[in-house]
Write a protein that holds these residues in place. Structure first.
Motif, PDB file in Angstrom:
ATOM      1  N   ASP A  39       0.804  -1.221   0.000  1.00 12.56           N
ATOM      2  CA  ASP A  39       0.000   0.000   0.000  1.00 12.56           C
ATOM      3  C   ASP A  39       0.834   1.267   0.000  1.00 12.56           C
ATOM      4  O   ASP A  39       0.400   2.306   0.478  1.00 12.56           O
ATOM      5  N   ILE A  40       2.054   1.225  -0.499  1.00 12.87           N
ATOM      6  CA  ILE A  40       2.833   2.451  -0.585  1.00 12.87           C
ATOM      7  C   ILE A  40       2.281   3.331  -1.698  1.00 12.87           C
ATOM      8  O   ILE A  40       1.758   2.841  -2.695  1.00 12.87           O
ATOM      9  N   THR A  41       2.407   4.635  -1.524  1.00 12.91           N
ATOM     10  CA  THR A  41       1.856   5.556  -2.518  1.00 12.91           C
ATOM     11  C   THR A  41       2.778   5.761  -3.701  1.00 12.91           C
ATOM     12  O   THR A  41       2.362   6.290  -4.733  1.00 12.91           O
ATOM     13  N   ALA A  42       4.044   5.399  -3.559  1.00  9.99           N
ATOM     14  CA  ALA A  42       5.015   5.595  -4.628  1.00  9.99           C
ATOM     15  C   ALA A  42       4.602   4.844  -5.887  1.00  9.99           C
ATOM     16  O   ALA A  42       4.137   3.705  -5.822  1.00  9.99           O
ATOM     17  N   LYS A  43       4.795   5.484  -7.031  1.00 14.09           N
ATOM     18  CA  LYS A  43       4.485   4.829  -8.302  1.00 14.09           C
ATOM     19  C   LYS A  43       5.522   3.756  -8.625  1.00 14.09           C
ATOM     20  O   LYS A  43       5.192   2.737  -9.232  1.00 14.09           O
ATOM     21  N   SER A  44       6.773   4.016  -8.261  1.00 15.26           N
ATOM     22  CA  SER A  44       7.852   3.055  -8.476  1.00 15.26           C
ATOM     23  C   SER A  44       8.685   2.965  -7.211  1.00 15.26           C
ATOM     24  O   SER A  44       8.844   3.957  -6.493  1.00 15.26           O
ATOM     25  N   ALA A  45       9.212   1.770  -6.951  1.00 15.07           N
ATOM     26  CA  ALA A  45      10.061   1.609  -5.768  1.00 15.07           C
ATOM     27  C   ALA A  45      10.916   0.366  -5.919  1.00 15.07           C
ATOM     28  O   ALA A  45      10.571  -0.566  -6.660  1.00 15.07           O
ATOM     29  N   ILE A  46      12.033   0.364  -5.203  1.00 16.47           N
ATOM     30  CA  ILE A  46      12.914  -0.798  -5.200  1.00 16.47           C
ATOM     31  C   ILE A  46      13.761  -0.749  -3.936  1.00 16.47           C
ATOM     32  O   ILE A  46      14.031   0.327  -3.400  1.00 16.47           O
ATOM     33  N   ALA A  47      14.154  -1.919  -3.443  1.00 16.92           N
ATOM     34  CA  ALA A  47      15.109  -2.020  -2.339  1.00 16.92           C
ATOM     35  C   ALA A  47      16.112  -3.108  -2.707  1.00 16.92           C
ATOM     36  O   ALA A  47      15.720  -4.168  -3.194  1.00 16.92           O
ATOM     37  N   VAL A  48      17.399  -2.824  -2.500  1.00 18.81           N
ATOM     38  CA  VAL A  48      18.443  -3.772  -2.892  1.00 18.81           C
ATOM     39  C   VAL A  48      19.522  -3.851  -1.814  1.00 18.81           C
ATOM     40  O   VAL A  48      19.717  -2.916  -1.032  1.00 18.81           O
ATOM     41  N   GLY A 267       6.667  14.341  -8.431  1.00 21.82           N
ATOM     42  CA  GLY A 267       6.095  14.041  -7.126  1.00 21.82           C
ATOM     43  C   GLY A 267       7.230  14.027  -6.122  1.00 21.82           C
ATOM     44  O   GLY A 267       8.206  14.765  -6.264  1.00 21.82           O
ATOM     45  N   GLU A 268       7.118  13.175  -5.114  1.00 20.56           N
ATOM     46  CA  GLU A 268       8.159  13.100  -4.099  1.00 20.56           C
ATOM     47  C   GLU A 268       9.009  11.851  -4.297  1.00 20.56           C
ATOM     48  O   GLU A 268       8.492  10.739  -4.368  1.00 20.56           O
ATOM     49  N   ASN A 269      10.318  12.053  -4.390  1.00 18.74           N
ATOM     50  CA  ASN A 269      11.271  10.952  -4.549  1.00 18.74           C
ATOM     51  C   ASN A 269      12.190  10.893  -3.342  1.00 18.74           C
ATOM     52  O   ASN A 269      12.424  11.901  -2.673  1.00 18.74           O
ATOM     53  N   PHE A 270      12.751   9.718  -3.104  1.00 15.17           N
ATOM     54  CA  PHE A 270      13.714   9.582  -2.012  1.00 15.17           C
ATOM     55  C   PHE A 270      14.605   8.375  -2.254  1.00 15.17           C
ATOM     56  O   PHE A 270      14.133   7.243  -2.342  1.00 15.17           O
ATOM     57  N   ALA A 271      15.908   8.644  -2.386  1.00 10.10           N
ATOM     58  CA  ALA A 271      16.915   7.582  -2.437  1.00 10.10           C
ATOM     59  C   ALA A 271      17.490   7.459  -1.033  1.00 10.10           C
ATOM     60  O   ALA A 271      18.139   8.383  -0.548  1.00 10.10           O
ATOM     61  N   ALA A 272      17.224   6.340  -0.383  1.00  9.53           N
ATOM     62  CA  ALA A 272      17.637   6.146   1.009  1.00  9.53           C
ATOM     63  C   ALA A 272      18.664   5.036   1.110  1.00  9.53           C
ATOM     64  O   ALA A 272      18.699   4.115   0.280  1.00  9.53           O
ATOM     65  N   THR A 273      19.491   5.108   2.145  1.00  6.68           N
ATOM     66  CA  THR A 273      20.410   4.016   2.432  1.00  6.68           C
ATOM     67  C   THR A 273      20.683   3.957   3.921  1.00  6.68           C
ATOM     68  O   THR A 273      20.648   4.971   4.619  1.00  6.68           O
ATOM     69  N   GLN A 292       4.481  11.709   1.768  1.00  5.06           N
ATOM     70  CA  GLN A 292       4.401  10.264   1.941  1.00  5.06           C
ATOM     71  C   GLN A 292       5.715   9.529   1.659  1.00  5.06           C
ATOM     72  O   GLN A 292       5.815   8.339   1.938  1.00  5.06           O
ATOM     73  N   ARG A 293       6.724  10.199   1.113  1.00  6.76           N
ATOM     74  CA  ARG A 293       7.915   9.461   0.688  1.00  6.76           C
ATOM     75  C   ARG A 293       8.644   8.786   1.854  1.00  6.76           C
ATOM     76  O   ARG A 293       9.171   7.687   1.702  1.00  6.76           O
ATOM     77  N   PHE A 294       8.663   9.422   3.009  1.00 10.91           N
ATOM     78  CA  PHE A 294       9.341   8.813   4.156  1.00 10.91           C
ATOM     79  C   PHE A 294       8.489   7.692   4.753  1.00 10.91           C
ATOM     80  O   PHE A 294       9.016   6.667   5.193  1.00 10.91           O
TER      81      PHE A 294
END
Length: 420
Positions: A39-48, A267-273, A292-294
């Motif tokens: 249910d995340i609002t992001a249109k695209s997402a990935i975790a690696v 929109g809102e983007n976030f590259a996290a590590t 909503q990005r966080f």
């Protein structure tokens, strides 16, 4: 006749040595994407996983979308690379032109005010670019590094191409619309275009930057810092609200970077590590709804922290490769370097090899532990960030010392292969 016989024998032996066979199980781990809330609002997402590129979560990560100020990660890489190579120094003075001064004064953009009548150090502008996402600052750095903004963008394009990213659209160092960068606009581009890339490709960018310049985290982990405008000290507050003292901070998330990005189209983007079980993980969210990005990032990280475990394997004795020149006709294999991978806590399946290629020039005899083949690790069809369809390329070593087979035995095996 003797020469002909010798030639034929040599050819047969060569063919025999290059005939690989796989004796590994083809079972695969179930996709880890199932562990994450949908249910995340992001249109695209990935975790690696940063070390291996193992994909832990995925949501439409291959669709190209605007990246906004996440662009500055690529720009920062080129600045750090230039400093490392001695082409720039952190104390080097940078001047700005009137156009960049005007960009820095645009109230619709994130900036530190720049004055065309004074100079700034590379380090001052670099910190402002990453901590405060100062747009004119990174444009000034790019122009200084390459000689012009156009040449710097060409370097950005070339760099991501070298990393295997072929569908990126890059126009300026900041990630702004082209009509927002003044005279630094890339030649023959429309006013309303902006930098674009997929979430998966953005993860590739972050992976390469962190592997080559992990020290970038010393800057991106700073929650606030001062910028000397010449007349006063301006407090810069990091837009990453998940850092300590930020509005979205929670000590259970050990995040130390990396970069936000916001635009009307993006929109809102976030590259996290950050770290999970002392292992560095990278996540990207793109196109999140307002504020909503966080929260989206937390929804991705929560199940990664609670439902996944790290496992280690060297796959010893689980695979072998046929080698006609070996005394036993085959060689037992293991990973040259033990491999850490993520799996569900209740998952009993193991990482396996789905393809083995014998090294062309490997000759018998050889000792245990010598690298003799290349393998491809696989969890599913798209489970590694930069792996091929066959999987992630790894080196394979012999599990035992191997003696050379009798010449007649080798010829016999090769002939048998022809008729099998």
């Amino acid at each position: 006749m003797k020469k002909i016989f010798t030639t034929i024998m040599s050819f047969l032996l060569m063919m025999g040595m290059l005939t690989p066979a796989l004796a590994a199980s083809q079972s695969q781990i179930q996709p880890l994407v199932e562990t994450t809330a949908a249910d995340i609002t992001a249109k695209s997402a990935i975790a690696v996983d940063q070390e291996t590129g193992q994909i832990l979560y995925d949501k439409d990560s291959s669709t190209v979308r605007p990246i906004a100020s996440m662009s500055k990660v690529i720009s920062a890489y080129l600045i750090m690379k230039s400093v490392k190579e001695g082409k720039m120094t952190w104390n080097q003075k940078v001047s700005v032109n009137k156009s960049l001064e005007e960009v820095s004064e645009n109230k619709d953009l994130t900036n530190v005010p720049l004055d065309s009548s004074r100079e700034y150090t590379v380090k001052e502008l670099f910190d402002a670019s990453l901590i405060y996402s100062a747009n004119a600052a990174i444009l000034a750095l790019g122009k200084t590094e390459a000689g012009s903004s156009e040449k710097f963008v060409n370097k950005m394009r070339s760099t991501v191409e070298q990393w295997g990213i072929h569908d990126a659209k890059l126009y300026n160092a900041a990630g702004l619309l082209e009509n927002q960068v003044g005279t630094e606009k890339y030649p023959q581009t429309a006013d309303n275009v902006e930098n674009e890339m997929s979430a998966k490709d953005m993860a590739i960018v972050v992976t390469h930057v962190l592997k080559e310049f992990p020290e970038i985290l010393k800057v991106t982990s700073v929650q606030s810092a001062d910028f000397n405008t010449g007349t006063e000290k301006l407090e810069m507050i990091n837009h990453n609200e998940m850092l300590k003292d930020g509005e979205q901070y929670d000590q259970k998330y050990q995040l130390d970077g990396l970069k936000t990005g916001t635009s009307e189209k993006a929109g809102e983007n976030f590259a996290a590590t950050g770290l999970i079980n002392k292992r560095r993980v990278i996540s990207i969210v793109m196109g999140s709804k307002e504020d909503q990005r966080f929260k989206d990032t937390k929804k991705i990280w929560d199940p990664l922290m609670s439902r996944l475990v790290l496992k280690k394997t060297d796959l010893k004795n689980e695979s072998n490769v046929k080698m006609n020149s070996a005394e036993d006709g085959k060689v037992g294999l293991r990973l040259s370097v033990p491999f850490d991978y993520w799996a569900k806590k209740d998952d009993s399946t193991k990482l396996t090899l789905n393809k083995i290629e014998l090294n062309d020039k490997k000759q018998t005899p050889f000792s245990a532990g010598e690298t003799v083949a290349t393998g491809y690790l696989s969890l599913n069809d798209s489970n590694f960030l930069e792996g091929s369809k066959s999987g992630l390329k790894v080196a394979l070593a012999s599990t035992q010392s191997v003696k050379k087979a009798n010449i007649l035995v080798q010829v016999g095996r090769t002939i048998a292969d022809w008729f099998s």
